[in-house]
Design a protein around this motif. Structure first.
Motif: not given
Lengths: 154, 499
Positions: B377, B380-381, B383
């Motif tokens: 993750l 994801v975080f 970005s």
């Protein structure tokens, strides 16, 4: 440039001094007790007086530096009132005012829309941001069983 | 059975499909609520308590414990990305984590936080396993004088933490202590400084102030900046993870942080936040480049993040070995155990050996799960920082308000949030750091209660705070550290003048 305008660090420490003095004044209406059995006013009196002393000391140091033409410790040398943060704070207050009456979802959508417009997004971008934010957070908080006011939707 | 055999039996219980599933649910839920500021692991554990009635005792405790350490991990994510600590211990992570994110190293900071948490969790589990009975006895010898000395040491450690002037930090600590005295007095139940406002009698909610002076104040100052498209960082997936230098620089801080955190975790009181502060102070002192701290030093993330997690493991020791919940989360776990008809206490380990070792094994499995869950993750975080400010700011503002509201469902708290956000901006402009304010607010009430109880206990003899061995040692350390800080700051000033 700091010579004409009173710098923010001086204004701030004066405010802290005034608040501490007010606090200390009120602390004296609470019982001090004794060292053997300290009362509810024991710590407030000591803390309030210390805070007054510390803020006075900082005020003297900063004022001397100002007189000597130096800049304060780490303080920003200039400050203006930019428009956007003020608009933000005004919308914060509006949001809290309508929060319970209009309910979470409606007020949050309006709030996020206004903030987004202040940030100069196009109206349809703001609409997407605000509607999705309002609904998404309502869903998350409902799942976690946090009670949110429903207001007019209730 | 020996420790090793016990542990294997524990793993056998914890690795059952059912327990694994609930461990996963707990860790996942914990991470999610940890990421959301305001909603803490403790609240979630309370909400889940009713669900545990129908569960097997091991399963119930495994899930609740999962929420607890999952939230400790999740709290760092928003601290790094948005300068908004999900929980107060994550405040220290904002010092360097947020600066790293601004430099485009958000992924590295998040990954180091995950590694650090994992490593500390492992150290913590080993610690609980080996030292539970012995160390819990030491924690029992803590009385009011010891708590007072720890609070004093906390105040003084902080005064030098962020490198701003000592006087200013102490003034902010005092302001925090003053805020902490609002509401009901901890000893006599007397209402103080409420000026007729019923809401104030509850006291000032520390998390609301933390969200205000860190998160919302940052949003306000960000909103003033001109954001052009060039500000958006372009980061490739490869750069999302820490590079070799960053990893190398993080190893020792992780080890030190884990040890500091575990031992502080054994002590009652706000152990998690104390451990992160202590670890940060230590890293800054031993670092070869202390000037980088506060501008984005990876050690400033690795140490405190490890300490935080190790402290939450440490808090299990007094709970399991003595039945004493020293932290709010431990108190909820205690209720969870009580629901199951189990009374933790000196006999817990011998009477419920199976449960004890299954819990230890599941904590270890939970740590592995956290790592597996979080590492993928990270990009994801990370970005998220690529989203332009004009879109992100409105959303983050809503997060801050919802988080603050959800604490007590109080509109009053939202007004406090706005007032303290404005104060936070002014503080920043005036060159004051918000962290000491929070520390004063957290430690102030602890210090007051301990000092007043201690004075009653010793019949007004303040010297007894120095003559008790543990309390005396801690106070001596505090005074030495204070003298050292004052001395080195005076020497620095003199050198500046000479130049």
């Amino acid at each position: 440039m700091a010579s004409r305008k009173i710098p923010i660090n001086i204004i701030f420490v004066i405010c802290v001094f005034v608040v501490s003095a007010f606090y200390t004044f009120n602390a004296f209406s609470l019982s001090f007790g004794s060292f053997k059995s300290p009362g509810p006013g024991f710590i407030p009196r000591i803390t309030g007086i210390l805070a007054m002393l510390f803020s006075a000391a900082i005020l003297i140091i900063d004022a001397r530096k100002l007189a000597a033409g130096e800049e304060g410790d780490g303080a920003e040398d200039s400050f203006a009132f930019p428009l956007r943060p003020i608009l933000f704070v005004v919308s914060f207050i509006l949001y809290v005012l309508i929060f319970e009456t209009l309910g979470y979802v409606v007020s949050t959508v309006i709030f996020a829309f206004i903030l987004s417009m202040i940030m100069r997004n196009k109206w349809w971008v703001s609409a997407i941001i605000s509607i999705s934010t309002g609904i998404a957070f309502f869903a998350i908080f409902s799942l976690l069983a946090v009670p949110l006011p429903l207001g007019i939707l209730g | 059975m020996d420790v090793f055999g016990n542990l294997i039996a524990g793993f056998a219980t914890a690795l059952s499909v059912n327990n694994l599933l609930y461990c996963f649910i707990g860790v996942l839920l914990g991470t999610v609520v940890g990421v959301l500021p305001g909603l803490g692991g403790v609240t979630t554990m309370v909400l889940l308590l009713p669900l545990t009635y129908s569960m097997d005792s091991a399963t119930a405790i495994i899930m609740l414990a999962g929420v607890y350490y999952g939230s400790m991990y999740g709290g760092s994510t928003t601290a790094i990305l948005m300068n908004m600590p999900g929980e107060s211990p994550a405040m220290v992570t904002t010092f360097d984590g947020y600066k790293l994110a601004k430099k485009g190293r958000a992924g590295a900071a998040l990954a180091i936080a995950a590694y650090g948490s994992f490593f500390a969790g492992t150290v913590g589990v080993i610690g609980i396993m080996l030292f539970s009975p012995v160390l819990a006895k030491a924690a029992l010898s803590f009385g009011p004088p010891e708590f007072f000395s720890i609070a004093v040491l906390g105040f003084i450690l902080l005064s030098n933490l962020t490198g701003k002037s000592f006087l200013r930090s102490m003034l902010m600590v005092l302001a925090g202590v003053m805020l902490g005295t609002i509401g009901i007095d901890p000893i006599e139940g007397y209402q103080r400084f409420i000026f007729g406002q019923v809401e104030l009698s509850r006291g000032i909610e520390m998390s609301v102030i933390t969200i205000a002076v860190f998160g919302l104040a940052e949003i306000l100052s960000n909103s003033a900046e001109r954001h052009s498209k060039a500000d958006i960082m372009k980061v490739s997936v490869k750069e999302m993870y820490p590079n070799k230098t960053e990893l190398k620089r993080s190893i020792l801080p992780m080890i030190r942080g884990s040890l500091i955190g575990f031992f502080i975790g054994l002590i009652p009181g706000p152990a998690a936040i104390m451990s992160t502060l202590a670890s940060y102070a230590v890293e800054k002192k031993v670092s070869k480049h202390p000037e980088e701290f506060g501008t984005g030093a990876i050690e400033g993330v690795a140490g405190p993040e490890s300490a935080n997690n190790a402290a939450s493991s440490g808090a299990f020791v007094p709970l399991l070995a003595l039945g004493l919940p020293f932290a709010p989360a431990a108190a909820i776990l205690l209720s969870g155990l009580t629901i199951q008809g189990i009374t933790p206490g000196p006999l817990f380990i011998s009477q419920h050996q199976g449960l004890f070792w299954a819990l230890i094994a599941s904590m270890y499995i939970g740590n592995v799960m956290l790592l597996i869950l979080n590492l993928p993750l990270v990009p994801v975080f990370a970005s998220l920082v690529k989203i332009p400010a004009r879109i992100l700011l409105p959303i983050v503002t809503v997060v801050a308000f919802c988080g603050a509201y959800s604490m007590n469902n109080s509109i009053f708290d939202l007004y406090l949030l706005i007032i303290f956000a404005v104060i936070g901006v002014v503080m920043k402009l005036a060159g004051y750091d918000p962290a000491p304010l929070i520390v004063g607010l957290v430690l102030g009430p602890e210090m007051e209660g301990a000092l007043r109880r201690g004075l009653v206990m010793s019949k007004g003899d303040f010297l007894s705070f120095f003559t008790r061995p543990i309390s005396g040692t801690i106070l001596a350390l505090a005074i030495l550290y204070l003298a050292y800080s004052v001395f080195s700051s005076l020497r620095g000033k003199r050198r500046n003048k000479e130049e």
